[in-house]
Design an enzyme around this catalytic site. Sequence first.
Site, PDB file in Angstrom:
ATOM      1  N   GLY A  50      45.899  26.954  28.565  1.00  0.00           N
ATOM      2  CA  GLY A  50      46.065  28.603  29.022  1.00  0.00           C
ATOM      3  C   GLY A  50      46.370  28.646  30.401  1.00  0.00           C
ATOM      4  O   GLY A  50      46.328  27.723  31.053  1.00  0.00           O
TER       5      GLY A  50
ATOM      6  N   VAL B 186      44.525  30.007  32.765  1.00  0.00           N
ATOM      7  CA  VAL B 186      43.363  29.606  33.567  1.00  0.00           C
ATOM      8  C   VAL B 186      42.902  28.104  33.287  1.00  0.00           C
ATOM      9  O   VAL B 186      42.678  27.391  34.225  1.00  0.00           O
ATOM     10  CB  VAL B 186      42.041  30.464  33.245  1.00  0.00           C
ATOM     11  CG1 VAL B 186      40.939  30.017  33.628  1.00  0.00           C
ATOM     12  CG2 VAL B 186      42.486  31.947  33.459  1.00  0.00           C
TER      13      VAL B 186
ATOM     14  N   CYS C  77      37.242  38.076  37.243  1.00  0.00           N
ATOM     15  CA  CYS C  77      38.053  37.942  38.213  1.00  0.00           C
ATOM     16  C   CYS C  77      38.039  39.119  39.323  1.00  0.00           C
ATOM     17  O   CYS C  77      37.708  38.802  40.549  1.00  0.00           O
ATOM     18  CB  CYS C  77      39.407  37.730  38.163  1.00  0.00           C
ATOM     19  SG  CYS C  77      40.198  38.991  36.722  1.00  0.00           S
TER      20      CYS C  77
ATOM     21  N   GLN D 220      45.663  44.858  39.457  1.00  0.00           N
ATOM     22  CA  GLN D 220      45.689  43.508  38.877  1.00  0.00           C
ATOM     23  C   GLN D 220      46.915  43.208  38.289  1.00  0.00           C
ATOM     24  O   GLN D 220      47.836  43.500  37.577  1.00  0.00           O
ATOM     25  CB  GLN D 220      44.657  43.781  37.822  1.00  0.00           C
ATOM     26  CG  GLN D 220      43.214  44.088  38.210  1.00  0.00           C
ATOM     27  CD  GLN D 220      42.005  44.022  37.209  1.00  0.00           C
ATOM     28  OE1 GLN D 220      41.437  44.874  37.277  1.00  0.00           O
ATOM     29  NE2 GLN D 220      42.051  42.818  36.246  1.00  0.00           N
TER      30      GLN D 220
ATOM     31  N   LYS E  30      32.825  46.110  32.852  1.00  0.00           N
ATOM     32  CA  LYS E  30      32.403  44.705  33.358  1.00  0.00           C
ATOM     33  C   LYS E  30      32.153  44.628  34.746  1.00  0.00           C
ATOM     34  O   LYS E  30      31.238  44.125  35.223  1.00  0.00           O
ATOM     35  CB  LYS E  30      33.411  43.809  33.009  1.00  0.00           C
ATOM     36  CG  LYS E  30      33.528  43.196  31.414  1.00  0.00           C
ATOM     37  CD  LYS E  30      34.774  42.332  31.189  1.00  0.00           C
ATOM     38  CE  LYS E  30      35.797  42.734  30.867  1.00  0.00           C
ATOM     39  NZ  LYS E  30      37.030  42.115  30.413  1.00  0.00           N
TER      40      LYS E  30
ATOM     41  N   HIS F 119      45.252  39.563  42.360  1.00  0.00           N
ATOM     42  CA  HIS F 119      44.774  40.789  42.159  1.00  0.00           C
ATOM     43  C   HIS F 119      44.574  41.624  43.576  1.00  0.00           C
ATOM     44  O   HIS F 119      43.935  40.717  44.725  1.00  0.00           O
ATOM     45  CB  HIS F 119      43.397  40.635  41.806  1.00  0.00           C
ATOM     46  CG  HIS F 119      43.376  40.761  40.208  1.00  0.00           C
ATOM     47  ND1 HIS F 119      44.500  40.276  39.384  1.00  0.00           N
ATOM     48  CD2 HIS F 119      42.390  40.463  39.163  1.00  0.00           C
ATOM     49  CE1 HIS F 119      44.155  40.167  38.153  1.00  0.00           C
ATOM     50  NE2 HIS F 119      42.900  40.154  37.924  1.00  0.00           N
TER      51      HIS F 119
END
Length: 349
Positions: free
Chosen positions: A13, A15, A129, A156, A224, A253
Amino acid sequence: MSGYVVAVVGATGAVGKKMIQMLEDSTLPVSQIKLLASKRSEGRELTFKGKTVLVEELTSISFVNVDIALFSAGGSVSKEFAPKAVQAGCVVIDNTSHFRMDSNVPLVVPEVNENALFKHQGIIACPNCSTIQMMVALEPLRKVFGLTRIIVSTYQAVSGAGNRAIFETERELREILNDGVAANQVKAEILPTAGDKKHFPIAFNALPQIDVFAEDDYTYEEWKMINETKKIMDAAALKVAVTCVRIPVLSGHSESVYFEIEKENVTSQQIKDVLTSAPGVILEDDPKTQTYPQAINSVGCKEVFVGRIRRDLDEVKGFHMWVVADNLLKGAALNSVQIAESLHKLKLV
Ligand code: 25A
Ligand code: L14
C-alpha cells in the site's frame, strides 16, 4: 544475525511501501523482514536493503517468530489480525484508527508522549496523519506557554486515502487536461472516501469531507483529530475545533492552525524561538523573502515544517500558523518506525 524480525502488514500500500523505506533508513536492528498483504498481492517482489523479498498473504499464522508488526491495511484488517499477532508474542504498531481511543492502547508521537509506551499491552497506535503534524508543532508551545484552544482547517493530500485515490486523482487530471472533459463530468469512484455512497471529482476541486460523517455533522476524520489531540496531550478540557478538507495534492498535508495560549504578553517572535529548537520541527517563516512551508517541498522529508506565524489581531492570546508535513512519512510510516525505535531504546519489545 541479531536483531528483530519485523512484519509490515499492507506492505504494497501507499503507507506500507514507505514503512519499508523508513525501516531501511532506521537505526532499528532488523534481522529479517516479512512483507504481508492480501491474496491479491501474494508473490509480488519488493526490495529491502537491496534484497528481493516476496510478498506473502496475511494469515493467522503469519506472526509466528515475529517481534514487531507494523500494520497499515485498514481498520478491519487490524481488528482481526492485531490481537492474533499479540497472542503470537508480537508487539503491534497499528497505523489505522481501530485501536486509537482504546484506553489500554498508547497513542504515541515519540517527540510528544514517548513515556506512554511504558503502559503498552502489546498494541501501540500511531495517530492520524493530520493529528501527528499538529502535535509536533503545538506540544513544544504548550510546554512553554500553555494551551487552551485549537481551531484548525486541514488541506489534505489524496495519498492518505491510499493508492487507489492517487491513481484516481491522476486519471481525472489527465481526462480534463488531455481529453478536454469538464471537471464536473469526470467519473469518481473512491474520493472523498471509498466507504461512502457518493463520489466526487477531486481534480481542480476541494472537498470538505474526509472519511464518513459522524455525530453532530462532523466527519470521522474531524472527530479523530479532536479525540486524538486530547488523548495525546492528556488534556480533556482543551477546546478543539476541526474542519478537514481534501485538495488535489498527491502528498503533503497542510494545516491552518489557530491556537490560544495561557500566558499573556507573548510575542510571535517568542513562538518562533520555541519552534526553532523544537524536536522534529523546521521553522520556515520569513515573509520578506516569501519563505513559508509548502506541500511540494515536504515530500520525502521527515520533519514538520511551520511558518506564517502571527498574532491574531483581536485575541491577544491567539496565534495563527501554517503546518506542513509529508503525510505518508511523519504522518504515518515514519512515526510508526519511530515508535519501534522508542520501544527498542526503552527495552519494551
Ligand atoms: O479506510 P481504512 O479502512 O482505514 O483503510 C486504509 C487503507 O487501507 C487500504 C487502503 O490503502 C486504504 O487507504 N485498504 C482499505 N480497504 C482496503 C481493501 N478493501 C484496502 N486495500 C485493499 N482492499 P492502499 O490502497 O494503499 O492499500 C493498503 C494495503 O492494505 C493491504 N490490504 C488490504 N486488505 C488486506 C490487505 N492486506 C492483507 N489482508 C487484507 N485483507 C493492501 O494489499 C495494501 O498493501 P493488497 O494486496 O490488497 O493491495 C495491493 C494493491 O491493490 C490495490 N487495490 C486496493 N484495493 C483494491 C485494489 N486493487 C483492486 N481492487 C481493489 N478493491 C492497492 O492500491 C495496492 O496497490
Ligand atoms: O485515520 O483518507 O489514519 O486521508 C488517514 C488518512 C484515515 C483516512 C487515519 C485519508 C486515516 C485518511
